[in-house]
Design a protein around this motif. Structure first.
Motif, mmCIF file in Angstrom:
data_model
loop_
_atom_site.group_PDB
_atom_site.id
_atom_site.type_symbol
_atom_site.label_atom_id
_atom_site.label_comp_id
_atom_site.label_asym_id
_atom_site.label_seq_id
_atom_site.Cartn_x
_atom_site.Cartn_y
_atom_site.Cartn_z
ATOM 1 N N GLU A 149 47.176 31.472 34.440
ATOM 2 C CA GLU A 149 48.049 31.397 35.602
ATOM 3 C C GLU A 149 47.420 30.731 36.819
ATOM 4 O OE1 GLU A 149 49.295 35.413 36.154
ATOM 5 O OE2 GLU A 149 50.260 35.491 34.186
ATOM 6 N N TYR A 150 46.085 30.591 36.839
ATOM 7 C CA TYR A 150 45.447 29.993 38.007
ATOM 8 C C TYR A 150 44.121 29.369 37.596
ATOM 9 C CZ TYR A 150 43.139 34.554 37.825
ATOM 10 O OH TYR A 150 42.466 35.667 37.402
ATOM 11 N N ALA A 151 43.638 28.473 38.438
ATOM 12 C CA ALA A 151 42.365 27.791 38.179
ATOM 13 C C ALA A 151 41.258 28.826 38.073
ATOM 14 C CB ALA A 151 42.057 26.796 39.292
ATOM 15 N N GLY A 152 40.461 28.712 37.058
ATOM 16 C CA GLY A 152 39.344 29.628 36.870
ATOM 17 C C GLY A 152 39.654 30.825 35.991
ATOM 18 N N GLN A 153 40.919 31.058 35.658
ATOM 19 C CA GLN A 153 41.250 32.235 34.839
ATOM 20 C C GLN A 153 40.682 32.113 33.425
ATOM 21 O OE1 GLN A 153 45.433 33.129 34.159
ATOM 22 N NE2 GLN A 153 44.966 35.310 33.952
ATOM 23 N N ARG A 154 40.669 30.921 32.880
ATOM 24 C CA ARG A 154 40.090 30.719 31.545
ATOM 25 C C ARG A 154 38.631 31.151 31.543
ATOM 26 N NH1 ARG A 154 41.680 25.717 30.582
ATOM 27 N NH2 ARG A 154 43.261 26.426 29.137
ATOM 28 N N GLU A 155 37.890 30.705 32.536
ATOM 29 C CA GLU A 155 36.477 31.050 32.646
ATOM 30 C C GLU A 155 36.292 32.553 32.852
ATOM 31 O OE1 GLU A 155 38.039 28.554 34.208
ATOM 32 O OE2 GLU A 155 37.025 26.791 33.361
ATOM 33 N N GLU A 156 37.193 33.179 33.628
ATOM 34 C CA GLU A 156 37.123 34.624 33.850
ATOM 35 C C GLU A 156 37.293 35.387 32.534
ATOM 36 O OE1 GLU A 156 40.049 35.672 36.778
ATOM 37 O OE2 GLU A 156 39.018 34.559 38.368
ATOM 38 N N LYS A 157 38.283 34.980 31.737
ATOM 39 C CA LYS A 157 38.517 35.646 30.448
ATOM 40 C C LYS A 157 37.297 35.524 29.540
ATOM 41 C CE LYS A 157 43.507 35.467 29.883
ATOM 42 N NZ LYS A 157 44.505 35.261 28.846
ATOM 43 N N LEU A 158 36.713 34.350 29.510
ATOM 44 C CA LEU A 158 35.534 34.150 28.674
ATOM 45 C C LEU A 158 34.341 34.946 29.198
ATOM 46 C CD1 LEU A 158 35.903 30.345 27.928
ATOM 47 C CD2 LEU A 158 36.318 32.251 26.357
ATOM 48 N N ALA A 159 34.173 35.004 30.513
ATOM 49 C CA ALA A 159 33.063 35.757 31.104
ATOM 50 C C ALA A 159 33.216 37.251 30.837
ATOM 51 C CB ALA A 159 32.982 35.488 32.602
ATOM 52 N N VAL A 160 34.422 37.780 30.968
ATOM 53 C CA VAL A 160 34.670 39.202 30.691
ATOM 54 C C VAL A 160 34.392 39.491 29.219
ATOM 55 C CG1 VAL A 160 36.498 40.951 30.519
ATOM 56 C CG2 VAL A 160 36.294 39.560 32.584
ATOM 57 N N SER A 161 34.815 38.607 28.341
ATOM 58 C CA SER A 161 34.592 38.788 26.906
ATOM 59 C C SER A 161 33.108 38.762 26.563
ATOM 60 C CB SER A 161 35.321 37.702 26.111
ATOM 61 O OG SER A 161 36.708 37.763 26.350
ATOM 62 N N LEU A 162 32.383 37.843 27.169
ATOM 63 C CA LEU A 162 30.949 37.742 26.932
ATOM 64 C C LEU A 162 30.223 38.980 27.452
ATOM 65 C CD1 LEU A 162 28.685 36.008 25.788
ATOM 66 C CD2 LEU A 162 28.545 34.873 28.016
ATOM 67 N N ALA A 163 30.616 39.460 28.620
ATOM 68 C CA ALA A 163 30.007 40.680 29.177
ATOM 69 C C ALA A 163 30.302 41.881 28.280
ATOM 70 C CB ALA A 163 30.526 40.930 30.591
#
Length: 180
Positions: A136-150
């Motif tokens: 839905e917004y710029a950076g959300q893809r990276e956020e999802k991947l970062a949360v998954s990696l954490a």
């Protein structure tokens, strides 16, 4: 393979074994899920969508596929034991849709399964595989991947693992699905 793929589907397990013997490449057969229509299961795969009872030497486990199949991933991973060679780290719901949610956002016992793997060991890789279509917004893809990696690092570290970064954290790999 799908049923309509003829000899390839009929000889799939045998063909995988022969290909590994010829090439030395490890091939892990992934769990899939039943296709349902009007409350009934359509037999789409041959020999079956569930690799547990099949004679595959190596298996890949996908939590999103397990959710659709209404499978207990922790029980399946325990049953697979050393046959498990690869994990698609994701989550899902029994919606009939292959959601590939961020781990912890669906119905699977992903955290418990990762902690089990950390304790028992895994002779393979854990690969983050979350859907990123429709962000839905710029950076959300990276956020999802970062949360998954954490999530992966937290739960794989709970039992210890041999695959670590220089800082001692487990090293899962990442893979986006549905990227436009």
């Amino acid at each position: 393979p799908f049923r309509w793929q003829g000899t390839y589907a009929v000889r799939f397990a045998e063909g995988i074994h022969e290909l590994m013997a010829e090439t030395g490449v490890v091939i892990a057969v992934e769990n899939m899920y039943p296709w349902r229509a009007y409350g009934r299961e359509a037999k789409m795969y041959l020999p079956h969508w569930n690799p547990l009872p099949e004679p595959y030497e190596h298996v890949c486990w996908d939590f999103s596929h397990a959710a659709i199949a209404r499978a207990d991933s922790l029980a399946a991973v325990r049953e697979l034991g050393p046959r498990l060679r690869h994990v698609h780290l994701t989550d899902g719901n029994d919606s009939g849709k292959d959601d590939h949610l961020v781990p912890g956002e669906g119905t699977q016992r992903v955290a418990e399964t990762l902690r089990h793997l950390a304790t028992e060991g895994l002779a393979g890789a854990v690969c983050v595989e979350v859907g990123t279509r429709g962000v839905e917004y710029a950076g959300q893809r990276e956020e999802k991947l970062a949360v998954s990696l954490a999530f992966a690092r937290e739960h794989l570290a709970a039992g210890g693992t041999d695959h670590h970064d220089d800082d001692g954290a487990p090293r899962p790999t990442t893979k986006e699905t549905d990227r436009p």
